[in-house]
Write a protein that holds these residues in place. Structure first.
Motif, PDB file in Angstrom:
ATOM      1  N   LYS A  10       0.390  -0.851  -0.085  1.00 23.11           N
ATOM      2  CA  LYS A  10      -0.187  -0.281   0.365  1.00 23.11           C
ATOM      3  C   LYS A  10       1.071   1.393  -0.025  1.00 23.11           C
ATOM      4  N   ASP A  11       1.881   1.195   0.380  1.00 21.63           N
ATOM      5  CA  ASP A  11       2.750   2.656   0.623  1.00 21.63           C
ATOM      6  C   ASP A  11       3.736   2.502  -0.484  1.00 21.63           C
ATOM      7  N   ILE A  13       1.926   2.446  -3.775  1.00 25.45           N
ATOM      8  CA  ILE A  13       1.275   1.925  -4.430  1.00 25.45           C
ATOM      9  C   ILE A  13       0.975   3.250  -4.071  1.00 25.45           C
ATOM     10  N   LYS A  14       0.474   3.951  -3.355  1.00 23.10           N
ATOM     11  CA  LYS A  14       1.138   5.442  -2.987  1.00 23.10           C
ATOM     12  C   LYS A  14       1.865   6.380  -3.715  1.00 23.10           C
ATOM     13  N   MET A  15       3.364   5.910  -3.236  1.00 22.55           N
ATOM     14  CA  MET A  15       4.336   6.700  -3.479  1.00 22.55           C
ATOM     15  C   MET A  15       4.514   6.843  -5.065  1.00 22.55           C
ATOM     16  N   TYR A  16       3.575   5.699  -5.961  1.00 26.14           N
ATOM     17  CA  TYR A  16       3.913   5.354  -7.430  1.00 26.14           C
ATOM     18  C   TYR A  16       2.792   6.170  -7.542  1.00 26.14           C
ATOM     19  N   GLN A  17       1.460   6.290  -7.322  1.00 27.86           N
ATOM     20  CA  GLN A  17       0.561   7.328  -7.312  1.00 27.86           C
ATOM     21  C   GLN A  17       0.764   8.661  -7.700  1.00 27.86           C
ATOM     22  N   GLU A  18       1.427   9.399  -6.608  1.00 29.54           N
ATOM     23  CA  GLU A  18       2.240  10.661  -6.128  1.00 29.54           C
ATOM     24  C   GLU A  18       2.935  10.773  -7.727  1.00 29.54           C
ATOM     25  N   ILE A  65       3.854  -9.515  -6.118  1.00 28.89           N
ATOM     26  CA  ILE A  65       5.294  -8.098  -6.686  1.00 28.89           C
ATOM     27  C   ILE A  65       4.302  -7.337  -7.206  1.00 28.89           C
ATOM     28  N   LEU A  66       4.489  -6.209  -6.746  1.00 26.61           N
ATOM     29  CA  LEU A  66       4.157  -4.958  -7.482  1.00 26.61           C
ATOM     30  C   LEU A  66       4.796  -4.499  -8.961  1.00 26.61           C
ATOM     31  N   THR A  78      -0.208   0.589 -11.888  1.00 27.85           N
ATOM     32  CA  THR A  78       0.729  -0.093 -11.066  1.00 27.85           C
ATOM     33  C   THR A  78      -0.524  -1.453 -10.973  1.00 27.85           C
ATOM     34  N   VAL A  79      -0.050  -2.217 -10.932  1.00 26.32           N
ATOM     35  CA  VAL A  79      -0.999  -4.246 -10.704  1.00 26.32           C
ATOM     36  C   VAL A  79      -0.062  -4.669 -10.031  1.00 26.32           C
ATOM     37  N   LEU A  80      -0.579  -5.199  -8.826  1.00 30.49           N
ATOM     38  CA  LEU A  80      -0.702  -6.445  -7.898  1.00 30.49           C
ATOM     39  C   LEU A  80      -0.650  -7.627  -8.062  1.00 30.49           C
TER      40      LEU A  80
END
Length: 111
Positions: A10-11, A13-18, A65-66, A78-80
């Motif tokens: 989750k951390d 994913i948030k960083m990549y969204q930013e 794997i993210l 992103t894909v988890l």
């Protein structure tokens, strides 16, 4: 968010969204599908620009794997993927089929 505080998927994913990786995708019939546009992608349509591996906290065999990806049209997201013994193998097969020249770590913010 500081890099050293990143702990979970989750951390990350948030960083990549930013960083602009805001599109969402899911696997449907061995194709990656945009949840917004419903456009279908094949392995040759995807560029993996970063990947991060995670082990389960309570069970190290629960792995994921993210992938930070970019489509041929330039959509970033992103894909988890779950890699536990009971996970669906279609996601793993899809990402293994992406051409090697389409895989890099250029967007990995830990580099």
């Amino acid at each position: 968010m500081e890099k050293k505080n990143l702990k979970s998927e989750k951390d990350y994913i948030k960083m990549y969204q930013e960083k602009g990786f805001t599109s969402n995708f899911m696997m449907v019939n061995h194709k990656l599908v945009s949840t917004e546009t419903k456009k279908e992608y094949y392995p040759m349509d995807i560029k993996v620009v970063a990947e991060h591996r995670f082990e389960g906290i309570s069970n190290p065999s629960d792995m994921s794997i993210l992938y930070a990806i970019e489509t041929k049209e330039g959509n970033k997201g992103t894909v988890l993927a779950n890699y536990s013994p009971s996970s669906d193998t279609s996601t793993a097969e899809f990402f293994k089929a992406i051409p090697k020249e389409n895989v890099s770590q250029e967007a990995n913010f830990l580099n």
